[in-house]
Design a protein around this motif. Structure first.
Motif, PDB file in Angstrom:
ATOM      1  N   LYS A   5      52.029  34.973  12.766  1.00 24.38           N
ATOM      2  CA  LYS A   5      51.717  34.309  13.883  1.00 24.38           C
ATOM      3  C   LYS A   5      51.286  32.913  13.816  1.00 24.38           C
ATOM      4  CE  LYS A   5      50.860  38.324  16.834  1.00 24.38           C
ATOM      5  NZ  LYS A   5      50.081  39.316  17.453  1.00 24.38           N
ATOM      6  N   SER A   6      51.481  32.441  12.376  1.00 25.45           N
ATOM      7  CA  SER A   6      51.076  31.117  12.113  1.00 25.45           C
ATOM      8  C   SER A   6      52.163  30.248  12.081  1.00 25.45           C
ATOM      9  CB  SER A   6      50.530  31.306  10.682  1.00 25.45           C
ATOM     10  OG  SER A   6      50.302  29.749  10.149  1.00 25.45           O
ATOM     11  N   ILE A   7      52.119  29.254  12.949  1.00 29.44           N
ATOM     12  CA  ILE A   7      53.323  28.212  13.174  1.00 29.44           C
ATOM     13  C   ILE A   7      53.799  27.706  11.803  1.00 29.44           C
ATOM     14  CG2 ILE A   7      54.100  26.179  14.403  1.00 29.44           C
ATOM     15  CD1 ILE A   7      51.848  26.873  16.506  1.00 29.44           C
ATOM     16  N   ASP A   8      52.883  27.331  11.090  1.00 30.57           N
ATOM     17  CA  ASP A   8      53.152  26.388  10.067  1.00 30.57           C
ATOM     18  C   ASP A   8      54.005  27.421   8.903  1.00 30.57           C
ATOM     19  OD1 ASP A   8      50.494  27.622   9.614  1.00 30.57           O
ATOM     20  OD2 ASP A   8      50.422  26.262   7.747  1.00 30.57           O
ATOM     21  N   HIS A   9      53.469  28.693   8.911  1.00 28.47           N
ATOM     22  CA  HIS A   9      54.189  29.517   7.945  1.00 28.47           C
ATOM     23  C   HIS A   9      55.274  29.918   8.366  1.00 28.47           C
ATOM     24  CE1 HIS A   9      54.664  32.822   5.346  1.00 28.47           C
ATOM     25  NE2 HIS A   9      55.138  33.726   6.269  1.00 28.47           N
ATOM     26  N   GLN A  10      55.734  29.888   9.562  1.00 26.70           N
ATOM     27  CA  GLN A  10      57.193  30.216  10.197  1.00 26.70           C
ATOM     28  C   GLN A  10      58.098  29.126   9.894  1.00 26.70           C
ATOM     29  OE1 GLN A  10      58.343  33.155  11.186  1.00 26.70           O
ATOM     30  NE2 GLN A  10      56.454  34.110  10.867  1.00 26.70           N
ATOM     31  N   THR A 131      59.916  21.804  18.307  1.00 30.32           N
ATOM     32  CA  THR A 131      59.745  20.888  16.950  1.00 30.32           C
ATOM     33  C   THR A 131      59.504  19.845  17.600  1.00 30.32           C
ATOM     34  OG1 THR A 131      62.196  20.818  17.113  1.00 30.32           O
ATOM     35  CG2 THR A 131      61.055  22.617  15.715  1.00 30.32           C
ATOM     36  N   THR A 132      59.973  18.923  18.507  1.00 34.01           N
ATOM     37  CA  THR A 132      59.794  17.544  18.928  1.00 34.01           C
ATOM     38  C   THR A 132      58.254  17.463  19.161  1.00 34.01           C
ATOM     39  OG1 THR A 132      61.969  17.042  19.685  1.00 34.01           O
ATOM     40  CG2 THR A 132      60.345  15.605  20.511  1.00 34.01           C
ATOM     41  N   THR A 133      57.605  18.242  19.820  1.00 33.36           N
ATOM     42  CA  THR A 133      56.290  18.230  20.195  1.00 33.36           C
ATOM     43  C   THR A 133      55.353  18.072  18.940  1.00 33.36           C
ATOM     44  OG1 THR A 133      56.795  19.140  22.423  1.00 33.36           O
ATOM     45  CG2 THR A 133      54.428  19.158  21.384  1.00 33.36           C
ATOM     46  N   ILE A 134      55.725  19.094  17.909  1.00 30.98           N
ATOM     47  CA  ILE A 134      54.947  19.171  16.838  1.00 30.98           C
ATOM     48  C   ILE A 134      55.093  17.992  15.932  1.00 30.98           C
ATOM     49  CG2 ILE A 134      54.849  20.589  14.485  1.00 30.98           C
ATOM     50  CD1 ILE A 134      55.535  23.011  15.853  1.00 30.98           C
ATOM     51  N   ASN A 135      56.187  17.359  15.807  1.00 27.92           N
ATOM     52  CA  ASN A 135      56.487  16.118  15.179  1.00 27.92           C
ATOM     53  C   ASN A 135      55.536  14.966  15.762  1.00 27.92           C
ATOM     54  OD1 ASN A 135      58.044  16.324  12.770  1.00 27.92           O
ATOM     55  ND2 ASN A 135      59.788  17.091  14.253  1.00 27.92           N
ATOM     56  N   LEU A 142      47.432  13.717  16.020  1.00 27.82           N
ATOM     57  CA  LEU A 142      46.552  14.458  17.162  1.00 27.82           C
ATOM     58  C   LEU A 142      46.400  15.757  16.732  1.00 27.82           C
ATOM     59  CD1 LEU A 142      48.518  13.253  20.341  1.00 27.82           C
ATOM     60  CD2 LEU A 142      46.127  12.222  19.508  1.00 27.82           C
ATOM     61  N   ILE A 143      46.434  16.098  15.472  1.00 24.10           N
ATOM     62  CA  ILE A 143      46.116  17.312  14.925  1.00 24.10           C
ATOM     63  C   ILE A 143      44.738  17.717  14.576  1.00 24.10           C
ATOM     64  CG2 ILE A 143      46.775  19.293  13.243  1.00 24.10           C
ATOM     65  CD1 ILE A 143      49.219  18.954  15.275  1.00 24.10           C
TER      66      ILE A 143
END
Length: 148
Positions: A5-10, A131-135, A142-143
């Motif tokens: 469930k970890s975004i970065d892991h996926q 992916t655009t939002t994460i970038n 903002l993280i």
């Protein structure tokens, strides 16, 4: 946190699988994913200034220099003086480089087409939005709050 469930892991696990897949395909042509990516980012007709390639690929100058040396040694690129700036060079695809670029392009199309067989356009639109939002969150810093 559960790694599934970890975004970065996926993101990391998926990218590692994609990179491994592309490197396996590139190895069949005595190449690497990095070389293929560079070939795809060099303008087919006019070449690309060496100073512009690093940012296009997200590579550090030292790594890029090493990659370009290998590519030149393999005969897929040549370096020509930049007529607009005597301090830089234009990277041009050789005939062999153009052939290898088409091979690389074919693998990218094949990957995209196969994924599209299993994922709907709506799902892909959501994927690209995420992916655009994460970038953007990362680019805009903002993280993390830098209040320590």
């Amino acid at each position: 946190m559960d790694k599934d469930k970890s975004i970065d892991h996926q993101l990391r696990a998926t990218w590692q699988a994609v990179a491994k897949m592309y490197n396996e395909q590139a190895a069949k042509h005595d190449s690497t994913m990095a070389t293929a990516f560079a070939l795809l980012n060099i303008d087919f007709e006019n070449g690309t200034p060496s100073t512009a390639l690093g940012p296009l690929m997200g590579m550090e100058p030292t790594s890029l220099s090493r990659l370009l040396k290998t590519m030149e040694d393999k005969g897929v690129i040549s370096r020509e003086k930049n007529p607009n700036d005597g301090r830089s060079v234009i990277l041009k695809l050789t005939d062999f480089g153009k052939e290898m670029r088409e091979v690389s392009k074919g693998h990218v199309y094949q990957f995209n087409n196969k994924v599209r067989e299993y994922i709907t356009e709506e799902e892909l639109e959501t994927f690209f939005k995420v992916t655009t939002t994460i970038n953007k969150l990362i680019t805009d810093k903002l993280i993390y709050d830098d209040i320590d």
